[in-house]
Design an enzyme around this catalytic site. Sequence first.
Site, PDB file in Angstrom:
ATOM      1  CB  CYS A 182      -0.515  27.405  40.237  1.00  0.00           C
ATOM      2  SG  CYS A 182      -2.171  28.098  40.124  1.00  0.00           S
ATOM      3  CG  HIS A 238      -2.578  28.171  45.364  1.00  0.00           C
ATOM      4  ND1 HIS A 238      -1.239  28.283  45.028  1.00  0.00           N
ATOM      5  CD2 HIS A 238      -3.237  27.912  44.188  1.00  0.00           C
ATOM      6  CE1 HIS A 238      -1.102  28.110  43.732  1.00  0.00           C
ATOM      7  NE2 HIS A 238      -2.296  27.884  43.203  1.00  0.00           N
ATOM      8  CB  CYS A 261      -2.616  21.368  38.594  1.00  0.00           C
ATOM      9  SG  CYS A 261      -3.500  22.116  39.981  1.00  0.00           S
TER      10      CYS A 261
END
Length: 388
Positions: free
Chosen positions: A95, A344, A374
């Site tokens: 991510c 996201h 994260c």
Amino acid sequence: MKNSVQKSEAYIVDALRTPTGKRRGSLAQVHPADLGGFVLKALVERNAIPAEDYDDVIFGCVDTIGPLAGNIARSSWLAAGLPLTVPGVTIDRQCGSSQQAVHFAAQAVMSGTQDVVIAGGVQTMSQIPISSAMIAAQPLGFSDPFSGSTGWRERFGTQPVSQFYAAQKIAEHWNCSREAMEQYALESHARALRATAEGRFAHEIVPFQGLAHDETPRETSLEKMATLEPLEPGSWLTAAVSSQTCDSSAALLVVSEAALKRYNLTPRARIHHLSVMGDDPIWMLTAPIAATQRALKQCGLQWEDIDLVEINEAFASVAQAWLKETGYAHARTNVNGGAIALGHPLGATGARLMTTLLHELERTGGRYGLQTMCEGGGLANVTIIERL
């Protein structure tokens, strides 16, 4: 000896993004090379640097299969009709991929080996859903990335390596009830809708094929959220308190001081700090807590020096745990909404967050902005930028 070496500075000259397209929305059928190429071309056209003078294009992307395969950084640049001589490289730090792209770009500039680098990312999750690469490997006999690893099994046993498992553990450990997470999620949507209505994203979004606004923020309510089924049996997590899958691209122009002078550019921010840190891969999503605390210590700043924070809302519990541990004000965190409302897009999220952070610092007159997120494997990047 290391501390005696004078560090060159890395500057952000520009930052922009496409609107965020919701799952199966307006951007669902756009080839990622065209989506990434669009933001690259827009960045080049907005700045007085000859296209052939760019040293590199560093793009983040996750699950690089299908249309995302074949080095999407290079493909995007070429699809935009830009010079053949400019290289490109695609990186995957899960991510945090495009935040890491900014780090690599800044490090190249700070080292003196490059002067003009574009860092960003692209992800089309409508076409390539999360974990597509792992799913594609199942016919080959691989159920997950760790199956068959004796060393992993000896160290971590058979504990689940799952973002959902980790987010639930975090919710329980930091006492983030379902109701509290839903309240947090509702506020994320409210902030994003307000920011859109007030035109806060207008300077960072480049409209794509008629789409000028993010499609993901929703008019919702606690009553609606309460009706959703948990993502897993016994979990407090639902889709309402999770980041949205979506389609988007974002990019930043990172240059050296020599490039500022050569092309008569005006820097908008300076990279003040960059770091990355690991944590427990089973808890997976807790790394931003320790990573931000270490980052501040390393660069000599206090929390009161930080004007704004962007932390990726992978799940509401992740952001809530971070807020509880750091004591930082929610009022200055994700002020225009987070991934629960804005989506996201995995490999593009880091660049999107930094683009929004820069523009919001400019809008409010803040000096320092901190970004963290994260990442799979129990990782977290931290970037602190100083508005100039």
